[in-house]
Design a protein around this motif. Structure first.
Motif, short mmCIF file in Angstrom:
data_model
loop_
_atom_site.label_atom_id
_atom_site.label_comp_id
_atom_site.label_asym_id
_atom_site.label_seq_id
_atom_site.Cartn_x
_atom_site.Cartn_y
_atom_site.Cartn_z
N GLY A 8 -38.36 56.19 25.51
CA GLY A 8 -37.41 56.78 26.45
C GLY A 8 -37.77 58.23 26.77
N PHE A 9 -38.07 59.01 25.73
CA PHE A 9 -38.48 60.40 25.92
C PHE A 9 -39.82 60.48 26.65
N PHE A 10 -40.75 59.61 26.25
CA PHE A 10 -42.09 59.64 26.85
C PHE A 10 -42.03 59.38 28.34
N ALA A 11 -41.25 58.37 28.72
CA ALA A 11 -41.13 58.04 30.14
C ALA A 11 -40.42 59.14 30.90
N MET A 12 -39.41 59.75 30.28
CA MET A 12 -38.64 60.80 30.95
C MET A 12 -39.48 62.07 31.14
N MET A 13 -40.19 62.50 30.09
CA MET A 13 -40.96 63.73 30.18
C MET A 13 -42.30 63.52 30.89
N LEU A 70 -20.74 58.45 28.47
CA LEU A 70 -22.06 59.06 28.43
C LEU A 70 -23.13 58.04 28.78
N ARG A 71 -23.00 56.83 28.20
CA ARG A 71 -24.02 55.81 28.45
C ARG A 71 -24.01 55.35 29.90
N LEU A 72 -22.84 55.29 30.50
CA LEU A 72 -22.75 54.90 31.91
C LEU A 72 -23.38 55.97 32.81
N SER A 73 -22.95 57.22 32.63
CA SER A 73 -23.47 58.31 33.47
C SER A 73 -24.93 58.60 33.14
N GLY A 74 -25.27 58.56 31.85
CA GLY A 74 -26.65 58.79 31.45
C GLY A 74 -27.57 57.71 31.98
N GLY A 75 -27.09 56.46 31.99
CA GLY A 75 -27.89 55.36 32.51
C GLY A 75 -28.16 55.54 34.00
N LEU A 178 -45.67 53.80 36.44
CA LEU A 178 -45.39 53.00 35.25
C LEU A 178 -44.25 53.61 34.44
N MET A 179 -44.29 54.93 34.29
CA MET A 179 -43.21 55.61 33.57
C MET A 179 -41.89 55.45 34.32
N GLY A 180 -41.96 55.46 35.65
CA GLY A 180 -40.76 55.26 36.45
C GLY A 180 -40.16 53.88 36.23
N LEU A 181 -41.03 52.86 36.13
CA LEU A 181 -40.56 51.50 35.88
C LEU A 181 -39.86 51.42 34.52
N ILE A 182 -40.47 52.04 33.51
CA ILE A 182 -39.88 52.04 32.17
C ILE A 182 -38.52 52.75 32.18
N LEU A 183 -38.45 53.86 32.91
CA LEU A 183 -37.20 54.62 32.98
C LEU A 183 -36.09 53.84 33.67
N THR A 184 -36.42 53.13 34.75
CA THR A 184 -35.39 52.36 35.43
C THR A 184 -34.85 51.25 34.52
N ILE A 185 -35.73 50.66 33.72
CA ILE A 185 -35.30 49.62 32.78
C ILE A 185 -34.42 50.22 31.69
N ILE A 186 -34.85 51.38 31.15
CA ILE A 186 -34.05 52.05 30.12
C ILE A 186 -32.70 52.47 30.67
N GLY A 187 -32.69 53.02 31.89
CA GLY A 187 -31.44 53.43 32.52
C GLY A 187 -30.50 52.25 32.73
N THR A 188 -31.06 51.11 33.16
CA THR A 188 -30.25 49.91 33.34
C THR A 188 -29.67 49.44 32.02
N MET A 190 -29.07 51.27 29.35
CA MET A 190 -28.03 52.22 28.95
C MET A 190 -26.73 51.93 29.70
N PHE A 191 -26.84 51.61 30.99
CA PHE A 191 -25.66 51.33 31.81
C PHE A 191 -24.97 50.05 31.34
N ILE A 192 -25.77 49.01 31.06
CA ILE A 192 -25.20 47.74 30.58
C ILE A 192 -24.49 47.94 29.25
N GLN A 193 -25.14 48.73 28.35
CA GLN A 193 -24.52 49.01 27.06
C GLN A 193 -23.22 49.79 27.24
N GLY A 194 -23.21 50.71 28.22
CA GLY A 194 -22.01 51.49 28.50
C GLY A 194 -20.88 50.62 29.01
#
Length: 209
Positions: A8-13, A70-75, A178-188, A190-194
């Protein structure tokens, strides 16, 4: 969890793409000046993320914020950054404008390098999402994962010129997408968990009434 946090950090940074930004911003500096700028920027980013990891729960209590919120907005936030990266452009949440480097005497280590490029809103939201439970193990794992990424970023920045020369603009573009794809998946995720946590929270509140 450790691998998920690190990715998550790697894709974001996105240290590889940020290396190109760093080289462009420090083109007129010596190797020693680049090293000093790198160290200062990464230390500042580490302090910011560590602070939010430890103070996240306190911030929640002060402002009455729930973990599902947080998880909804963060996602959503992480998804937006990933969406822009997936289309080959940088999100304004993790980029700098031309005016940011207009003053040659300005210390770029703090702004825009540390904030918002390295420790932007998306990175902070990611850190708080993984450490907001308040469990010391989650906080430690989050901090270690970010520290490891800071070390990788340090190496990338230090040998950035050679790295950019080898992978070229095409390599940077592919990595960013590729990092963008990973981030969209992680964001999704996070949103689902929220949504799931919010449902349980409201269900629990309804039962206690």
């Amino acid at each position: 969890m450790a691998i998920t946090v690190f990715m998550g950090f790697f894709a974001m940074m996105n240290p590889i793409a940020n290396t190109a930004v760093f080289i462009g911003m420090t083109a007129n500096k010596s190797q020693q000046q680049r090293k000093n700028t790198t160290v200062k920027a990464l230390l500042t980013a580490f302090v910011i993320i560590t602070s939010f990891c430890f103070l996240g729960k306190g911030i929640f209590e002060i402002f009455g914020i729930t973990l599902p919120a947080l998880r909804l907005s963060g996602g959503i936030l992480v998804f937006i950054v990933g969406y822009h990266m997936l289309h080959g452009s940088s999100s304004k949440l993790h980029s700098h404008s031309a005016s940011d480097t207009g003053d040659e005497d300005k210390d770029i280590a703090i702004s825009p390098l540390a904030l918002p490029i390295l420790a932007g809103p998306g990175t902070i939201a990611t850190a708080m999402n993984y450490s907001a439970s308040g469990q010391i193990l989650h906080i430690v794992i989050t901090i270690i994962a970010f520290a490891l990424l800071c070390l990788i970023t340090f190496i990338c920045f230090l040998y950035g010129a050679k790295l950019i020369e080898k992978i070229g603009e095409g390599g940077i573009s592919i990595t960013t997408r590729l990092m963008g794809l990973i981030l969209t998946i992680i964001g999704t995720q996070m949103f689902i968990q929220g949504v799931h946590d919010a449902y349980l929270l409201f269900q629990g509140s309804a039962i206690t009434r």
